[in-house]
Motif scaffolding. Structure first.
Motif, PDB file in Angstrom:
ATOM      1  N   PRO A  14       0.945  -0.888  -0.055  1.00  0.00           N
ATOM      2  CA  PRO A  14      -0.536   0.087  -0.178  1.00  0.00           C
ATOM      3  C   PRO A  14       0.881   1.493  -0.167  1.00  0.00           C
ATOM      4  O   PRO A  14       2.067   1.326   0.478  1.00  0.00           O
ATOM      5  CB  PRO A  14      -0.563  -0.164   1.217  1.00  0.00           C
ATOM      6  CG  PRO A  14      -0.198  -1.063   2.217  1.00  0.00           C
ATOM      7  CD  PRO A  14       0.398  -2.079   1.577  1.00  0.00           C
ATOM      8  N   GLN A  15       0.104   2.195  -0.781  1.00  0.00           N
ATOM      9  CA  GLN A  15       1.551   3.498  -0.437  1.00  0.00           C
ATOM     10  C   GLN A  15       1.726   3.872   0.648  1.00  0.00           C
ATOM     11  O   GLN A  15      -0.001   4.379   1.612  1.00  0.00           O
ATOM     12  CB  GLN A  15       0.288   4.743  -1.626  1.00  0.00           C
ATOM     13  CG  GLN A  15       1.565   5.613  -2.163  1.00  0.00           C
ATOM     14  CD  GLN A  15       1.281   6.427  -3.209  1.00  0.00           C
ATOM     15  OE1 GLN A  15       0.116   6.726  -3.352  1.00  0.00           O
ATOM     16  NE2 GLN A  15       1.800   7.020  -4.075  1.00  0.00           N
ATOM     17  N   PHE A  16       2.492   4.937   1.104  1.00  0.00           N
ATOM     18  CA  PHE A  16       2.461   5.953   1.407  1.00  0.00           C
ATOM     19  C   PHE A  16       1.969   6.584   1.954  1.00  0.00           C
ATOM     20  O   PHE A  16       1.836   7.416   1.166  1.00  0.00           O
ATOM     21  CB  PHE A  16       3.676   5.300   2.579  1.00  0.00           C
ATOM     22  CG  PHE A  16       4.889   6.875   3.799  1.00  0.00           C
ATOM     23  CD1 PHE A  16       4.188   5.017   4.763  1.00  0.00           C
ATOM     24  CD2 PHE A  16       4.742   7.538   3.897  1.00  0.00           C
ATOM     25  CE1 PHE A  16       4.688   5.867   6.228  1.00  0.00           C
ATOM     26  CE2 PHE A  16       4.746   7.949   5.134  1.00  0.00           C
ATOM     27  CZ  PHE A  16       4.901   6.739   6.248  1.00  0.00           C
ATOM     28  N   ARG A  17       0.856   7.060   3.012  1.00  0.00           N
ATOM     29  CA  ARG A  17       0.426   8.320   2.853  1.00  0.00           C
ATOM     30  C   ARG A  17       0.657   9.653   4.091  1.00  0.00           C
ATOM     31  O   ARG A  17       0.122   9.851   4.717  1.00  0.00           O
ATOM     32  CB  ARG A  17      -0.955   7.992   2.808  1.00  0.00           C
ATOM     33  CG  ARG A  17      -1.714   6.948   1.710  1.00  0.00           C
ATOM     34  CD  ARG A  17      -3.076   7.209   1.615  1.00  0.00           C
ATOM     35  NE  ARG A  17      -4.324   8.605   1.609  1.00  0.00           N
ATOM     36  CZ  ARG A  17      -4.291   9.108   0.160  1.00  0.00           C
ATOM     37  NH1 ARG A  17      -3.714   8.171  -0.415  1.00  0.00           N
ATOM     38  NH2 ARG A  17      -4.705  10.153   0.696  1.00  0.00           N
ATOM     39  N   ALA A  41       8.889  15.340  -6.056  1.00  0.00           N
ATOM     40  CA  ALA A  41       9.986  14.593  -5.542  1.00  0.00           C
ATOM     41  C   ALA A  41       9.819  13.057  -4.808  1.00  0.00           C
ATOM     42  O   ALA A  41      10.595  12.145  -4.996  1.00  0.00           O
ATOM     43  CB  ALA A  41      11.138  15.378  -4.705  1.00  0.00           C
ATOM     44  N   LEU A  42       8.713  12.859  -4.516  1.00  0.00           N
ATOM     45  CA  LEU A  42       8.000  11.467  -3.706  1.00  0.00           C
ATOM     46  C   LEU A  42       7.531  10.608  -5.451  1.00  0.00           C
ATOM     47  O   LEU A  42       8.209   9.536  -4.839  1.00  0.00           O
ATOM     48  CB  LEU A  42       7.321  11.884  -2.729  1.00  0.00           C
ATOM     49  CG  LEU A  42       7.446  12.151  -1.400  1.00  0.00           C
ATOM     50  CD1 LEU A  42       6.363  12.726  -0.832  1.00  0.00           C
ATOM     51  CD2 LEU A  42       8.913  11.169  -0.580  1.00  0.00           C
ATOM     52  N   ALA A  47       2.514   9.199  -1.482  1.00  0.00           N
ATOM     53  CA  ALA A  47       1.216  10.439  -1.835  1.00  0.00           C
ATOM     54  C   ALA A  47       1.558  11.388  -0.621  1.00  0.00           C
ATOM     55  O   ALA A  47       1.372  10.766   0.701  1.00  0.00           O
ATOM     56  CB  ALA A  47      -0.075   9.769  -2.083  1.00  0.00           C
ATOM     57  N   LEU A  48       1.618  12.148  -1.418  1.00  0.00           N
ATOM     58  CA  LEU A  48       1.353  13.454  -0.039  1.00  0.00           C
ATOM     59  C   LEU A  48       0.631  14.617  -0.488  1.00  0.00           C
ATOM     60  O   LEU A  48       0.714  14.892  -1.535  1.00  0.00           O
ATOM     61  CB  LEU A  48       2.956  14.653  -0.463  1.00  0.00           C
ATOM     62  CG  LEU A  48       2.991  15.974   0.307  1.00  0.00           C
ATOM     63  CD1 LEU A  48       2.659  15.526   2.093  1.00  0.00           C
ATOM     64  CD2 LEU A  48       4.581  16.320   0.332  1.00  0.00           C
ATOM     65  N   ALA A  81      -6.424  10.005   8.379  1.00  0.00           N
ATOM     66  CA  ALA A  81      -6.168   8.848   7.492  1.00  0.00           C
ATOM     67  C   ALA A  81      -5.019   8.620   7.080  1.00  0.00           C
ATOM     68  O   ALA A  81      -4.216   8.386   5.825  1.00  0.00           O
ATOM     69  CB  ALA A  81      -6.709   9.190   6.368  1.00  0.00           C
ATOM     70  N   SER A  82      -4.170   9.566   7.518  1.00  0.00           N
ATOM     71  CA  SER A  82      -2.532   9.329   6.953  1.00  0.00           C
ATOM     72  C   SER A  82      -1.349   8.312   8.016  1.00  0.00           C
ATOM     73  O   SER A  82      -2.015   8.535   8.880  1.00  0.00           O
ATOM     74  CB  SER A  82      -2.038  11.453   6.610  1.00  0.00           C
ATOM     75  OG  SER A  82      -1.937  11.539   8.108  1.00  0.00           O
TER      76      SER A  82
END
Length: 163
Positions: A14-17, A41-42, A47-48, A81-82
């Motif tokens: 899963p993508q790091f949020r 850059a990420l 996901a930022l 959620a982050s």
């Protein structure tokens, strides 16, 4: 040529949020520019999401809990959620901006979130004061793990022309 077979039993990570909070409301904010640069850059590594703080009202305990404004519920949901929060702020009067401090006052209920804080600026003394103040003040209330690391210095126009 034979078609490649998908890997069996491999589950995608899963993508790091991450959630980004800018302590400046200016349209041409250095703090928001640093967050956008980090976002670029990420790439696909994380996901930022940058949460705008424009609609967050001044903190009032009478309006907290079940009566909090929708913008505050949205902020708290975004934090919940982050996987971590990144705060970038200019230094104002030897501390973080009122905009960011106010958002932290509202958001101080979800405890234990990882926080990466940076100051976008050009003054080393101001950066040091910001780190000390933020670490002692608002972050303690959140029971957060703080990474004070390196500071962010936005490139000047002259530096951009040289690059």
């Amino acid at each position: 040529m034979a078609a490649s077979k998908p890997y069996v039993g491999v589950v995608p990570m899963p993508q790091f949020r991450l959630l980004g909070l800018s302590g400046s409301l200016r349209r041409a904010s250095n703090s928001t520019a640093v967050l956008r640069g980090l976002q670029d850059a990420l790439g696909l590594r994380a996901a930022l999401d940058i949460f705008p703080l424009h609609a967050i009202p001044l903190y009032n305990e009478d309006d907290d809990a079940g009566h909090a404004p929708e913008s505050v519920h949205n902020l708290r949901s975004a934090i919940d959620a982050s996987d971590g929060v990144i705060m970038i702020s200019p230094e104002y009067n030897h501390g973080m901006s009122g905009v960011l401090k106010n958002a932290l006052d509202w958001a101080s209920r979800p405890y234990g979130r990882s926080v990466l804080k940076r100051q976008a600026g050009t003054d080393d003394d101001g950066l040091a004061r910001f780190h000390r103040w933020c670490t002692r003040a608002a972050a303690d209330e959140r029971d957060a793990r703080i990474d004070t690391g390196a500071s962010c210095f936005p490139a000047s126009d002259r530096d951009r022309r040289r690059a």
